[in-house]
Design a protein around this motif. Structure first.
Motif, PDB file in Angstrom:
ATOM      1  N   GLN A  19       0.823  -1.206   0.000  1.00  0.00           N
ATOM      2  CA  GLN A  19       0.000   0.000   0.000  1.00  0.00           C
ATOM      3  C   GLN A  19       0.860   1.261   0.000  1.00  0.00           C
ATOM      4  OE1 GLN A  19      -2.516  -0.428   3.409  1.00  0.00           O
ATOM      5  NE2 GLN A  19      -3.993  -1.750   2.348  1.00  0.00           N
ATOM      6  N   GLN A  22       2.412   1.753  -3.470  1.00  0.00           N
ATOM      7  CA  GLN A  22       1.427   2.250  -4.429  1.00  0.00           C
ATOM      8  C   GLN A  22       1.137   3.730  -4.197  1.00  0.00           C
ATOM      9  OE1 GLN A  22      -1.711  -0.594  -3.765  1.00  0.00           O
ATOM     10  NE2 GLN A  22      -1.082  -1.823  -5.519  1.00  0.00           N
ATOM     11  N   THR A  25       4.244   5.840  -5.245  1.00  0.00           N
ATOM     12  CA  THR A  25       4.471   5.823  -6.689  1.00  0.00           C
ATOM     13  C   THR A  25       3.371   6.537  -7.460  1.00  0.00           C
ATOM     14  OG1 THR A  25       5.616   3.720  -6.449  1.00  0.00           O
ATOM     15  CG2 THR A  25       4.934   4.328  -8.667  1.00  0.00           C
ATOM     16  N   TYR A  26       2.130   6.266  -7.113  1.00  0.00           N
ATOM     17  CA  TYR A  26       1.001   6.747  -7.918  1.00  0.00           C
ATOM     18  C   TYR A  26       0.125   7.788  -7.242  1.00  0.00           C
ATOM     19  CZ  TYR A  26       2.289   2.500 -10.382  1.00  0.00           C
ATOM     20  OH  TYR A  26       2.984   1.535 -11.031  1.00  0.00           O
ATOM     21  N   TRP A  29      -5.463   7.097  -5.355  1.00  0.00           N
ATOM     22  CA  TRP A  29      -6.040   6.486  -6.557  1.00  0.00           C
ATOM     23  C   TRP A  29      -7.001   7.403  -7.277  1.00  0.00           C
ATOM     24  CZ3 TRP A  29     -10.907   5.361  -8.308  1.00  0.00           C
ATOM     25  CH2 TRP A  29     -10.955   4.589  -9.469  1.00  0.00           C
TER      26      TRP A  29
END
Length: 136
Positions: A19, A22, A25-26, A29
Motif C-alpha cells: 500500500q 502504491q 508511486t502513484y 487512486w
C-alpha cells in the motif's frame, strides 16, 4: 474472497508495504489518472470554463504531469437567467455547462463531477457570484 500471493495470505506488514509503495508511486487512486481539468468561472451572469490537459500519445499513471492550457472555452457559455438568481438557478446553470462540456470531450474522456454534485447544493452560489463581480 481473500487476496493471496501464491496461495498464501500475505502478512500485515507485506500488505502495508505494498500500500505504501502504491501511494508513493502513484498517489491517491482517485487522482492518479487525471489527464485534464476544467476551471469553472463566472463572467458577468455567464458560466464559463477553461480547459487544461496533459494529453499526449500515451498517458501513463504518474504524479508528474504538466497540465497545458488548451482553450478558453470548452463549451459555449451558459447564461444564468433571473436577476437576482437563486442558488438553485446558479447551480443548475453550472450543471448545464458541465453537461455541455461532456458533449465536447472525446468519447473516451470522463468528467468526474462527484464532488461538485455533493457540495453544489450546499454552497452559497449568490455570494460566490457577487464576490467575483466585486473584484473586477
Amino acid at each position: 474472497m481473500r487476496q493471496t500471493v501464491a496461495g498464501y495470505e500475505p502478512s500485515e506488514q507485506t500488505k502495508l508495504r505494498v500500500q505504501d509503495h502504491q501511494y508513493q508511486t502513484y498517489g491517491p487512486w482517485i487522482f492518479n489518472e487525471i489527464i485534464g481539468y476544467i476551471r469553472l468561472h463566472f463572467l458577468g451572469n455567464q458560466v464559463r470554463g477553461e480547459y487544461f490537459s496533459a494529453e499526449k500519445k500515451r498517458n501513463p499513471i504518474s504524479r508528474r504531469k504538466v497540465f497545458t492550457y488548451r482553450t478558453w472555452k470548452l463549451a459555449p457559455e451558459v447564461t444564468i437567467w433571473g436577476q437576482p438568481a437563486t442558488n438553485e438557478e446558479i447551480f443548475a446553470a453550472i450543471r448545464e455547462y458541465v453537461q455541455d462540456c461532456r458533449a465536447e470531450l472525446r468519447r473516451d474522456r470522463f468528467i468526474d463531477d462527484e464532488i461538485l454534485e455533493r457540495l453544489g447544493p450546499h454552497l452559497d452560489w449568490q455570494q460566490l457570484l457577487r464576490a467575483k463581480i466585486k473584484r473586477k
